[in-house]
Design an enzyme around this catalytic site. Structure first.
Site, PDB file in Angstrom:
ATOM      1  N   ASP A   1     -68.062 -61.120 -63.444  1.00 20.52           N
ATOM      2  CA  ASP A   1     -67.232 -61.661 -62.371  1.00 20.52           C
ATOM      3  C   ASP A   1     -66.446 -62.776 -63.047  1.00 20.52           C
ATOM      4  O   ASP A   1     -67.016 -63.819 -63.383  1.00 20.52           O
ATOM      5  CB  ASP A   1     -68.095 -62.219 -61.235  1.00 20.52           C
ATOM      6  CG  ASP A   1     -67.227 -62.698 -60.078  1.00 20.52           C
ATOM      7  OD1 ASP A   1     -66.235 -63.412 -60.341  1.00 20.52           O
ATOM      8  OD2 ASP A   1     -67.528 -62.362 -58.926  1.00 20.52           O
ATOM      9  N   HIS A   2     -65.169 -62.547 -63.279  1.00 16.60           N
ATOM     10  CA  HIS A   2     -64.468 -63.472 -64.181  1.00 16.60           C
ATOM     11  C   HIS A   2     -64.380 -64.892 -63.597  1.00 16.60           C
ATOM     12  O   HIS A   2     -64.165 -65.845 -64.325  1.00 16.60           O
ATOM     13  CB  HIS A   2     -63.088 -62.936 -64.593  1.00 16.60           C
ATOM     14  CG  HIS A   2     -62.009 -63.133 -63.590  1.00 16.60           C
ATOM     15  ND1 HIS A   2     -61.839 -62.325 -62.505  1.00 16.60           N
ATOM     16  CD2 HIS A   2     -61.027 -64.060 -63.509  1.00 16.60           C
ATOM     17  CE1 HIS A   2     -60.808 -62.746 -61.798  1.00 16.60           C
ATOM     18  NE2 HIS A   2     -60.287 -63.795 -62.379  1.00 16.60           N
TER      19      HIS A   2
ATOM     20  N   HIS B   1     -65.823 -62.668 -56.147  1.00 13.88           N
ATOM     21  CA  HIS B   1     -65.437 -64.046 -56.480  1.00 13.88           C
ATOM     22  C   HIS B   1     -65.778 -65.056 -55.375  1.00 13.88           C
ATOM     23  O   HIS B   1     -66.351 -66.112 -55.625  1.00 13.88           O
ATOM     24  CB  HIS B   1     -63.932 -64.148 -56.762  1.00 13.88           C
ATOM     25  CG  HIS B   1     -63.422 -63.092 -57.698  1.00 13.88           C
ATOM     26  ND1 HIS B   1     -64.143 -62.665 -58.784  1.00 13.88           N
ATOM     27  CD2 HIS B   1     -62.272 -62.381 -57.726  1.00 13.88           C
ATOM     28  CE1 HIS B   1     -63.454 -61.735 -59.436  1.00 13.88           C
ATOM     29  NE2 HIS B   1     -62.317 -61.542 -58.811  1.00 13.88           N
TER      30      HIS B   1
HETATM   31  C1  BG6 Z   1     -59.135 -59.974 -59.549  1.00 11.59           C
HETATM   32  C2  BG6 Z   1     -58.554 -59.209 -58.402  1.00 11.59           C
HETATM   33  O1  BG6 Z   1     -60.516 -59.758 -59.621  1.00 11.59           O
HETATM   34  O2  BG6 Z   1     -58.876 -61.359 -59.392  1.00 11.59           O
HETATM   35  C3  BG6 Z   1     -57.066 -59.474 -58.303  1.00 11.59           C
HETATM   36  O3  BG6 Z   1     -58.777 -57.821 -58.586  1.00 11.59           O
HETATM   37  C4  BG6 Z   1     -56.783 -60.957 -58.247  1.00 11.59           C
HETATM   38  O4  BG6 Z   1     -56.517 -58.829 -57.142  1.00 11.59           O
HETATM   39  C5  BG6 Z   1     -57.514 -61.682 -59.368  1.00 11.59           C
HETATM   40  O5  BG6 Z   1     -55.391 -61.148 -58.368  1.00 11.59           O
HETATM   41  C6  BG6 Z   1     -57.391 -63.187 -59.210  1.00 11.59           C
HETATM   42  O6  BG6 Z   1     -57.880 -63.827 -60.352  1.00 11.59           O
HETATM   43  P1  BG6 Z   1     -57.357 -65.259 -60.782  1.00 11.59           P
HETATM   44  O7  BG6 Z   1     -58.171 -65.594 -61.986  1.00 11.59           O
HETATM   45  O8  BG6 Z   1     -55.901 -65.118 -61.068  1.00 11.59           O
HETATM   46  O9  BG6 Z   1     -57.613 -66.170 -59.618  1.00 11.59           O
END
Ligand code: BG6
Length: 486
Positions: free
Chosen positions: A173-174, A236
């Protein structure tokens, strides 16, 4: 306890994520001398590249996506020397033996990063297993989406478990790789003064917002089957909620941290179908102006009408002692007014205001944790405006500011994937999601989707560039709470 591997295998090596995030992240680690000396990186995807073609491809991605001040031709050169490529079709069992031959000896450890459509997970794992690329020295990283609901996520997890035990499975989960997200833990558990008020006695409500200005981008095929609830909340946003709500873990280690998060997910109050229309709001962006630029509606971008939600707001509850009665309001959407990820914690009002008789108005204290685009922590406190106050006490809300950007100006802001890739390579599971977390998340999410279906709820249209449908504002206002907006 670090146990680095000697080889990294990257599935989805020609995809968008690889170009924007994975290759630049690996380069960043390489340039800082953080990768194991002997580490090789093998890309795999369907394209018929050879090593040389893929190095060119990787170079182009770095040229395009690395910030100028990070480009060092020498380091790029030595980075590309580490890279190899093998054409691989994950749906074709015959593809795996040539891949295993290319990888060769895995006694020094192999980390596999699977960034591919969930429909390919099962055949990928099976193929790897058959050719011996799933043994004890191998660990696997899985990129979202991990299924579509509880049932499909179980299918994937079962398939993975046949080849990889949980202690060699790294679900990504980044958001957990973001520096500011980890900082929530430092803030909560590295300071003593938050804890006594970090509960239903001290906190009135918690608001978590992830708003984006982008629309569908190039991902219509995926997004149309996902929608905002699955794409952002099921992972997230619930992870952020867990970091705010969890009990203090005994150690900053995989088992302890994930045990506590898991308890939070299991404490999420399941929303009953008949309650769903009252505590959730869905929306889909119509046309409008985002930062002064006209943009099309979702269905125009897609080229057909759709009932996929691009916005969702939810009033959630964590049913345990600490959080009884405290609403957690979540909202996320595409094509909104600004890009922002933020947690706002509103504290209880003072029990009695001695200033009331003299005209002084109080606002409840608020702790704002801004994760992006800026990184700061702000505590909104009441202060007296300078003056003699002959016509009444004048109080004003002022911020106590901690700008992470300014305070740590010397240190480079890393891409979330740098941290996660390094942890995968070195074998630290703390920032990866455990199976029980994923399944508890889906259980809660599925109940909401069932409610939408039972009530035939369709997303309400909202203008691009706004804060979502007005019903999302009503969702908190009904409780006397106002979303923390700029
Ligand atoms: C991803 C989603 O996991 O996270 C995207 O699939 C979203 O739809 C993105 O744009 C948002 O990540 P960040 O790091 O730009 O907030």
């Amino acid at each position: 306890h670090r146990n680095p591997v000697a080889k990294l295998l990257l599935f989805g090596a020609t995809g968008d994520l690889a170009q924007r995030m994975l290759l630049p992240s690996l380069y960043g680690l390489h340039a800082d001398g953080l990768l194991p000396e002997e580490l090789t990186i093998t890309g795999a995807a369907r394209h018929e590249h050879d090593d040389k073609d893929y190095r060119k491809f990787a170079k182009k991605a770095l040229d395009e996506f690395l910030p100028e001040d990070r480009k060092d031709e020498g380091a790029i050169g030595t980075f590309l020397d580490r890279i190899f490529y093998q054409p691989t079709d994950l749906s074709d069992p015959a593809s795996f033996q040539p891949l295993a031959d290319k990888i060769g000896d895995i006694s020094g450890g192999l980390a596999i990063y699977l960034s591919t459509a969930p429909s390919l997970f099962e055949s990928a794992i099976e193929g790897l297993h058959k050719v011996g690329l799933a043994g004890e020295t191998v660990r696997v990283g899985l990129e979202k989406p991990l299924g579509y609901d509880l049932e499909t996520s179980r299918e994937i997890n079962d398939a993975v478990a046949k080849a990889f035990p949980e202690d060699r499975t790294y679900r990504i989960d980044h958001y957990l790789g973001k520096e500011t997200v980890q900082n929530i833990l430092a803030l909560r558990f590295g300071n003593s003064f938050f804890e006594p008020v970090w509960n239903a006695q001290g906190i009135d409500n918690v608001q978590i917002t992830i708003s984006e200005t982008v629309g569908l981008e190039e991902r219509a095929g995926y997004y149309e089957t996902a929608g905002a609830l699955r794409d952002m909340v099921a992972n997230h946003m619930l992870q952020l909620l867990a970091l705010i709500a969890m009990e203090p873990p005994a150690r900053f280690e995989g088992t302890d941290v994930r045990d506590e998060k898991s308890k939070v997910f299991r404490s999420l109050r399941l929303i009953k179908p008949e309650e769903v229309p009252h505590v959730t709001v869905t929306g889909q962006y119509g046309e409008g102006a985002v930062k002064g630029k006209f943009v099309k509606s979702y269905s125009d971008e897609l080229g057909q009408p759709s009932t996929t939600e691009t916005f969702v707001a939810i009033k959630a509850h964590v049913d345990n002692w600490r959080w009884q009665g405290v609403p957690f309001y979540l909202r996320t959407g595409k094509r909104m007014a600004t890009r922002r990820s933020e947690i706002a914690i509103q504290f209880k009002a003072v029990p009695h205001s001695m200033f009331a008789g003299r005209g002084g108005l109080l606002q409840p204290n608020m702790l704002i944790i801004r994760l992006q685009p800026e990184e700061y922590i702000q505590l909104l406190v009441m202060a007296k405006e300078p003056g003699l106050d002959r016509e009444g006490v004048r109080l004003r809300e002022v911020p106590l500011n901690l700008s992470m950007d300014a305070e740590f100006a010397g240190s480079r802001r890393r891409i979330a994937y740098e941290r996660l890739l390094l942890d995968l390579i070195e074998g630290d599971q703390t920032l990866f999601v455990r199976r029980d977390e994923v399944e508890a998340q889906w259980t809660w999410i599925d109940a909401i989707r069932e409610g939408w279906k039972a009530n035939a709820m369709k997303p309400k249209s909202y203008a691009s560039g706004s804060w979502g449908p007005s019903a999302a504002i009503a969702l908190t206002e009904r409780d006397g709470v106002t979303w923390q907006d700029d």
